[in-house]
Structures are given as C-alpha cells and as structure tokens.
Design an enzyme around this catalytic site. Structure first.
Site, short mmCIF file in Angstrom:
data_model
loop_
_atom_site.label_atom_id
_atom_site.label_comp_id
_atom_site.label_asym_id
_atom_site.label_seq_id
_atom_site.Cartn_x
_atom_site.Cartn_y
_atom_site.Cartn_z
CG HIS A 98 -1.98 1.03 1.16
ND1 HIS A 98 -1.75 2.34 1.47
CD2 HIS A 98 -3.27 0.96 0.75
CE1 HIS A 98 -2.87 3.04 1.28
NE2 HIS A 98 -3.80 2.22 0.84
CD GLU A 168 -5.22 1.72 -3.32
OE1 GLU A 168 -6.39 1.91 -3.00
OE2 GLU A 168 -4.29 1.72 -2.50
P1 PGA Z 1 -9.21 6.28 -0.08
O1 PGA Z 1 -8.10 5.18 0.28
O2 PGA Z 1 -10.38 5.53 -0.68
O3 PGA Z 1 -9.55 6.92 1.23
O4 PGA Z 1 -8.59 7.21 -1.06
C1 PGA Z 1 -7.81 4.14 -0.60
C2 PGA Z 1 -6.78 3.23 0.02
O5 PGA Z 1 -6.04 3.66 0.89
O6 PGA Z 1 -6.65 2.05 -0.36
#
Ligand code: PGA
Length: 256
Positions: A98, A168
C-alpha cells in the site's frame, strides 16, 4: 463490461475506527448486504489487526484481510505481524505494498518479500501498485510496470492464482472524490497491467488475475468505475468506514 468471475469490494479501514464496538457495528451492517450479494460479490474488510482477530470469531459472509504483513517469516522482529499469525486468527486476504506503507519505508524489495510471505501463508494477496504522479510522456507506465515486475517476477508460478492487483494512483489516495481516475483511464491501466502480467505468466493466467481500482472511491464514482472501468472490483479506504455507503457499493456491484 465483460463479466469475469466475482467482483471484489474491499474495505481498507486503515487505523480506524476507535473501538472494537464500532468495528463490530460496521461489520454487522455490511454483512447484511454482503450476504445478499455473496453469489456474485466477494466482500473483504481489512480492519486493524486486533479487531480482525475479534471479528473473525463469528461466522460472517465477509472475508477478513490484514493491511500489511511482515517481510520476515519468523524471528526477532519486535512489533512485526507475521502473515501466518494473521492467517491463524482468521485472515484470508492481505494487502501489501500500500502506498502508505511504501511511504513509511517499504521498498520494491520489501514488497516482494511481503508478497511471498503472504502467499506462502495461504493468504490471497492484494498487491498495490500506482504512480506518484502522471506525466505526458508515459513515464508513469514504466513506473507501474517496474513495481509489478519487482513484486512478481521471482514468484513461483503456482502462486499466481492467489494474486490480486490493486491499481491505486498515489495522487488519488486520500484525495477529493472528484480526483478518482476516470473509468476510461482506469480501463487503459487495466489493459496495461494485464499486458505486463501476460509477459510474466502468459495470457490465460494473466486474464484470471483480478484487478481492482483504489483511490478516492465513493458511491458515485464507484458506480461509474464498476460499470465501465473494466475492473474486477474496488479497494475503498475512507468510505468503507461508512457502513451504509459501503453496503450500497456492494449492492450496486451485485447488479452488474
Ligand atoms: P481512499 O483510500 O479511498 O480513502 O482514497 C484508498 C486506500 O487507501 O486504499
């Protein structure tokens, strides 16, 4: 979209909520929608580790995931949490790589080791990749490609069926909900990621790897992304703590 297997709606609670009672309440509400959707949607909640162990005591129509694992198998690593310990208390999924862990020092090598530990422990492993920023020349594509190769190229092929990729873009994580990537751009990234996975594992196996989108997902953009982003699901941060909104995402996913 071409439906390929079940959709995943994954909630990453990060270091929330404050108490186990609140955690139990959110999980209980989410379970109602997860139960009715479970034929087509896999719901995963990734709570703080102590809450995970407690939530796992009751049978629920949701899976539980750990937000991180140690890169070590065992030994003198005070404060670290081993993948096999999380498996032993009821986790069946793990998030590794992450961006918030990478920002705290996880390198590509660490992510590779964590991925392996997690898979060896029998956890389905959600590997997060994503660029810090976008440029006009496509350098962000090389960056994501490199993250994928670093995490996966040394992996024994037998593990590929337990790998899930969460794309992401770092600039979208924790941002404004309007900043989530558009479904078209997400679709392009899904194609790109599958291409890299195909180079590693061949097309057939690459097509089976679920690819999720994460980064400022809320109910509004979730609908658009699920409907036309060609993703296999979502990794939801802040909005996964809102039991009503997260439940609506699960129910919406079941209609696709
Ligand atoms: P968020 O976080 O939806 O608050 O942007 C996503 C994540 O940390 O996986």
């Amino acid at each position: 979209m071409i439906r390929r297997g079940k959709l995943y709606i994954v909630g990453n609670w990060k270091m929330n909520p404050d108490t186990y009672d609140e955690a139990k309440h959110i999980a209980t509400v989410v379970c109602r929608s997860a139960r009715s959707a479970q034929r087509t949607v896999t719901t995963v909640i990734c709570p703080p580790a102590p809450f995970l162990a407690l939530l796992a005591r009751s049978r629920r129509p949701i899976c539980l995931g750990t937000q991180d694992v140690s890169s070590a198998f065992d030994g003198a690593y005070t404060g670290e949490i081993a993948a096999r310990h999380m498996r032993s208390v009821g986790a069946t999924y793990a998030i590794v790589g992450h961006s918030e862990r990478r920002r705290s020092g996880d390198t590509d090598t660490t992510v590779r080791e964590k991925t392996l530990r997690s898979l060896e422990a029998g956890l389905k492993t959600i590997i997060c990749v994503g660029e810090e920023s976008r440029d006009d020349h496509g350098a962000f594509l090389s960056f994501v490609r490199n993250q994928l190769l670093e995490a996966l190229s040394a992996l024994p092929k037998k593990h590929c069926s337990d790998v899930i990729i969460a794309y992401e873009p770092v600039w979208a994580v924790g941002g404004n909900y309007q900043d989530a990537l558009s479904p078209d751009h997400i679709h392009q990234m899904v194609i790109f990621i599958r291409k890299v996975l195909s180079e590693l594992w061949g097309r057939a196996d690459a097509m089976r790897v679920p690819i999720l989108y994460g980064g400022s997902v809320d109910l509004e953009n979730a609908k658009r992304i699920l409907a036309s982003g060609e993703v296999n699901g979502l990794l939801v941060g802040r909005r996964s703590l809102d039991a009503t909104e997260f439940s609506s995402m699960i129910r919406y996913a079941a209609t696709i």
